[in-house]
Design an enzyme around this catalytic site. Structure first.
Site, mmCIF file in Angstrom:
data_model
loop_
_atom_site.group_PDB
_atom_site.id
_atom_site.type_symbol
_atom_site.label_atom_id
_atom_site.label_comp_id
_atom_site.label_asym_id
_atom_site.label_seq_id
_atom_site.Cartn_x
_atom_site.Cartn_y
_atom_site.Cartn_z
ATOM 1 N N LYS A 1 3.655 -22.750 -21.438
ATOM 2 C CA LYS A 1 3.038 -21.665 -22.199
ATOM 3 C C LYS A 1 2.835 -22.020 -23.671
ATOM 4 O O LYS A 1 3.366 -23.013 -24.171
ATOM 5 C CB LYS A 1 3.842 -20.386 -22.009
ATOM 6 C CG LYS A 1 3.553 -19.772 -20.613
ATOM 7 C CD LYS A 1 4.130 -18.396 -20.419
ATOM 8 C CE LYS A 1 3.690 -17.817 -19.085
ATOM 9 N NZ LYS A 1 4.407 -16.555 -18.768
ATOM 10 N N ARG B 1 10.175 -19.836 -12.908
ATOM 11 C CA ARG B 1 8.797 -19.935 -12.412
ATOM 12 C C ARG B 1 8.098 -21.073 -13.142
ATOM 13 O O ARG B 1 7.936 -21.019 -14.365
ATOM 14 C CB ARG B 1 8.077 -18.618 -12.674
ATOM 15 C CG ARG B 1 6.662 -18.569 -12.142
ATOM 16 C CD ARG B 1 6.007 -17.221 -12.447
ATOM 17 N NE ARG B 1 4.648 -17.179 -11.927
ATOM 18 C CZ ARG B 1 3.591 -17.658 -12.595
ATOM 19 N NH1 ARG B 1 3.736 -18.221 -13.782
ATOM 20 N NH2 ARG B 1 2.388 -17.574 -12.048
HETATM 21 N N1 7PV Z 1 7.225 -12.856 -13.257
HETATM 22 C C1 7PV Z 1 6.303 -13.573 -13.968
HETATM 23 N N2 7PV Z 1 5.063 -13.766 -13.445
HETATM 24 C C2 7PV Z 1 4.177 -14.461 -14.196
HETATM 25 N N3 7PV Z 1 2.875 -14.762 -13.940
HETATM 26 C C3 7PV Z 1 2.426 -15.453 -15.000
HETATM 27 S S1 7PV Z 1 0.790 -16.013 -15.111
HETATM 28 C C4 7PV Z 1 0.718 -16.732 -16.707
HETATM 29 C C5 7PV Z 1 -0.188 -15.948 -17.592
HETATM 30 C C6 7PV Z 1 -0.016 -16.483 -18.993
HETATM 31 C C7 7PV Z 1 -0.452 -17.784 -19.259
HETATM 32 C C8 7PV Z 1 -0.280 -18.301 -20.556
HETATM 33 C C9 7PV Z 1 0.313 -17.503 -21.537
HETATM 34 S S2 7PV Z 1 0.563 -18.170 -23.111
HETATM 35 N N4 7PV Z 1 -0.549 -17.646 -24.089
HETATM 36 O O1 7PV Z 1 1.864 -17.732 -23.580
HETATM 37 O O2 7PV Z 1 0.447 -19.598 -22.995
HETATM 38 C C10 7PV Z 1 0.730 -16.219 -21.256
HETATM 39 C C11 7PV Z 1 0.561 -15.701 -19.964
HETATM 40 N N5 7PV Z 1 3.372 -15.639 -15.940
HETATM 41 C C12 7PV Z 1 4.493 -14.996 -15.441
HETATM 42 C C13 7PV Z 1 5.799 -14.801 -15.967
HETATM 43 O O3 7PV Z 1 6.182 -15.246 -17.082
HETATM 44 N N6 7PV Z 1 6.678 -14.083 -15.169
#
Ligand code: 7PV
Length: 281
Positions: free
Chosen positions: A224, A258
């Site tokens: 991330k 995850r």
């Molecule tokens: N339980 C749970 N499910 C999840 N599903 C996702 S998808 C990722 C979406 C995303 C990508 C990138 C950034 S960033 N801007 O911080 O790089 C944020 C969110 N994530 C999670 C998480 O954490 N838990």
């Protein structure tokens, strides 16, 4: 200390940290470039992650990365259901469905999914009711401030930890009122979901404080932006940082991690386990 009850009489012990492999079936998967949009490559990736040490496969058809647009129900169903069905015919592994839509949850569970992973913590219409119908399906309630489209536009908290805690309290209470057994719940602070760089690292530092809820903790910080911003790294250059993050999470008692990089994370967690349990000959 925790054991998740699953459908068909299966269980998943959380006595040691479990690796949840990410199987993104969205065309623009933020980190694997949407390579797994068609079925057989998704199954190939699933089998690879299982062989590398993942005990849960997380299948999501809605990109919830910052700025992502909403996905229509039909589109999400078409992405997710065939993959769950295909994996279920090959394997008895634990499958979680990463969705916020009640209808996707329902069809995914009917197709063989074992866990609901909802980044919106059952706040969408009908989600609580559907979740209440499947008493042996664990539910991950994740904290997000705002919605993916705009959540990263200057996120602000009066008191970060208490805001997230109050959110968990409210969602746990909503689940209880819907007749959902609290022992089905898993909590996740939602790294990157309406959090600044500073917020993300504060949450990581305080992660053990969430044990106050006496529920399993799931974290998803793999690749991330918190690492990209800290280290100026592109997405695929964030593996070492992600491993460091995973280790910090398990040191602080996280139960499910995850990740994209299953093999590397499994190795790192096994090193940690050996330091805690000794080396089993
Ligand atoms: N339980 C749970 N499910 C999840 N599903 C996702 S998808 C990722 C979406 C995303 C990508 C990138 C950034 S960033 N801007 O911080 O790089 C944020 C969110 N994530 C999670 C998480 O954490 N838990």
């Amino acid at each position: 200390m925790y054991e998740l009850r699953l459908p068909k009489g299966r269980t998943l012990s959380l006595d040691k940290p479990q690796v949840m492999g990410i199987l993104n079936v969205t065309p623009d998967s933020f980190s694997d470039g949407g390579h797994f949009t068609h079925l057989d490559s998704a199954i190939e990736q699933a089998n690879l992650m299982l062989s590398q040490g993942a005990t849960i496969l997380d299948i999501g058809g809605e990109s919830t990365r910052p700025g992502a647009p909403d996905v229509q129900l039909e589109e999400e169903l078409q992405r997710v259901i065939p993959v769950i069905q295909a994996i279920r015919t090959h394997s008895n592994c634990v499958i979680s469905v990463d969705t916020s839509k009640a209808e996707v949850m329902k069809q995914a569970i009917e197709a063989g999914a074992d866990i609901i992973n909802d980044v919106r913590a059952l706040q969408e219409p009908g989600a609580l009711e559907v979740a209440a119908q499947y008493g042996d399906v664990p539910i991950c309630l994740m904290h997000m401030q705002g919605q993916p489209r705009s959540m990263q536009n200057n996120p602000h908290y009066d008191d970060l930890f208490s805001d997230i805690s109050q959110f968990f309290e409210a969602r746990i209470s909503a689940c209880k009122q819907a007749g959902i057994d609290i022992n089905r719940l898993i909590l996740d602070p939602g790294f990157g979901f309406g959090k600044s760089l500073e917020h993300n690292f504060q949450i990581l530092g305080w992660l053990d404080k969430f044990h106050a809820f006496n529920l399993p903790i799931l974290t998803g910080l793999s690749r991330k932006s918190m690492f990209g911003q800290l280290l100026t790294r592109e997405t695929h250059e964030r593996v070492a940082a992600s491993l460091a993050g995973a280790l910090i999470c398990v040191q602080k008692g996280a139960h499910i991690i995850r990740v994209h990089d299953v093999k590397e994370t499994s190795d790192a967690l096994n090193v940690w386990l050996a330091s805690v349990n000794g080396v089993t000959q």
